[in-house]
Design a protein around this motif. Structure first.
Motif, short mmCIF file in Angstrom:
data_model
loop_
_atom_site.label_atom_id
_atom_site.label_comp_id
_atom_site.label_asym_id
_atom_site.label_seq_id
_atom_site.Cartn_x
_atom_site.Cartn_y
_atom_site.Cartn_z
N ARG A 66 5.33 5.78 -9.58
CA ARG A 66 4.93 5.51 -8.19
C ARG A 66 3.84 4.43 -8.16
NH1 ARG A 66 5.74 9.68 -4.21
NH2 ARG A 66 7.17 11.26 -5.00
N MET A 67 2.88 4.57 -9.04
CA MET A 67 1.78 3.62 -9.08
C MET A 67 2.29 2.23 -9.42
SD MET A 67 -1.45 3.76 -8.42
CE MET A 67 -2.13 5.35 -8.81
N SER A 68 3.20 2.13 -10.37
CA SER A 68 3.77 0.85 -10.73
C SER A 68 4.47 0.20 -9.54
CB SER A 68 4.75 1.03 -11.89
OG SER A 68 5.42 -0.18 -12.16
N LEU A 69 5.21 0.99 -8.80
CA LEU A 69 5.91 0.46 -7.62
C LEU A 69 4.93 0.04 -6.53
CD1 LEU A 69 8.79 3.04 -7.66
CD2 LEU A 69 9.06 0.56 -7.91
N LYS A 75 1.46 -6.65 -4.90
CA LYS A 75 1.51 -8.00 -5.45
C LYS A 75 2.52 -8.86 -4.70
CE LYS A 75 2.51 -10.63 -9.62
NZ LYS A 75 2.96 -10.54 -11.01
N ALA A 76 3.71 -8.32 -4.46
CA ALA A 76 4.74 -9.08 -3.75
C ALA A 76 4.28 -9.47 -2.35
CB ALA A 76 6.04 -8.27 -3.69
N LEU A 77 3.62 -8.55 -1.66
CA LEU A 77 3.12 -8.86 -0.31
C LEU A 77 2.13 -10.01 -0.34
CD1 LEU A 77 2.68 -5.28 1.18
CD2 LEU A 77 4.22 -7.08 2.01
N HIS A 78 1.27 -10.00 -1.34
CA HIS A 78 0.24 -11.05 -1.41
C HIS A 78 0.81 -12.38 -1.91
CE1 HIS A 78 -3.38 -8.97 -0.06
NE2 HIS A 78 -2.67 -7.90 -0.39
N SER A 86 -2.52 -10.43 6.83
CA SER A 86 -1.07 -10.36 7.08
C SER A 86 -0.37 -9.54 6.00
CB SER A 86 -0.47 -11.76 7.13
OG SER A 86 -0.98 -12.48 8.22
N ALA A 87 -0.74 -9.80 4.75
CA ALA A 87 -0.12 -9.08 3.64
C ALA A 87 -0.39 -7.58 3.74
CB ALA A 87 -0.65 -9.62 2.31
N LEU A 124 11.14 -6.78 -0.89
CA LEU A 124 10.10 -7.80 -1.08
C LEU A 124 10.44 -8.74 -2.23
CD1 LEU A 124 6.98 -5.56 -0.48
CD2 LEU A 124 7.85 -7.36 1.04
N ASP A 125 10.93 -8.19 -3.32
CA ASP A 125 11.29 -9.02 -4.48
C ASP A 125 12.38 -10.02 -4.11
OD1 ASP A 125 9.40 -7.80 -6.06
OD2 ASP A 125 10.84 -6.61 -7.22
#
Length: 131
Positions: A66-69, A75-78, A86-87, A124-125
């Motif tokens: 869960r933490m990894s996700l 990270k993807a949002l930023h 916004s992120a 996101l990816d």
């Protein structure tokens, strides 16, 4: 190497590092403490204890997954939205894509199912530019 195949000492170190970082992420996402605990799949009291003493946190393979996700989503949002406001607010905003059907991505994450973390992360990816 998969999380479940790492040594107990390695998982402990990973868990401590994650618990030093996660409260900052949950705060930036505007989560209540109970929501932050739900995303990790733990009772509120366990989350509070882990947050107060990250080195003592005993995250199992499910918690580390869960933490990894969560870290990947953050990270993807930023990467996608360089403006931090916004992120950090993207997860809270209603989303009209069929994947979210007008609900916010956070509503999906708060279902508590790990599979929903994968759905948000993959969404996101897919939107993240590749070098």
């Amino acid at each position: 190497m998969a999380i479940q195949h790492k040594t107990a000492d390695k998982r402990r170190k990973m868990g401590a590092a994650a618990m030093r970082t996660y409260p900052h992420i949950s705060h930036s996402w505007g989560l209540k403490e109970s929501e932050a605990a739900l995303l990790l799949g733990v009772p509120d009291s366990t989350y509070r204890r882990w947050k107060q003493a990250p080195e003592q946190a005993s995250l199992d393979a499910n918690h580390l997954e869960r933490m990894s996700l969560i870290l990947g989503i953050y990270k993807a949002l930023h990467l996608l939205l360089p403006n931090p406001e916004s992120a950090n607010s993207w997860l809270q905003r209603p989303n009209s894509t069929p994947l979210f059907a007008g609900h916010s991505p956070m509503e999906r994450l708060l279902s508590g199912r790990v599979s929903d973390f994968y759905v948000v992360r993959q969404h996101l990816d897919a939107a993240t530019p590749r070098p």
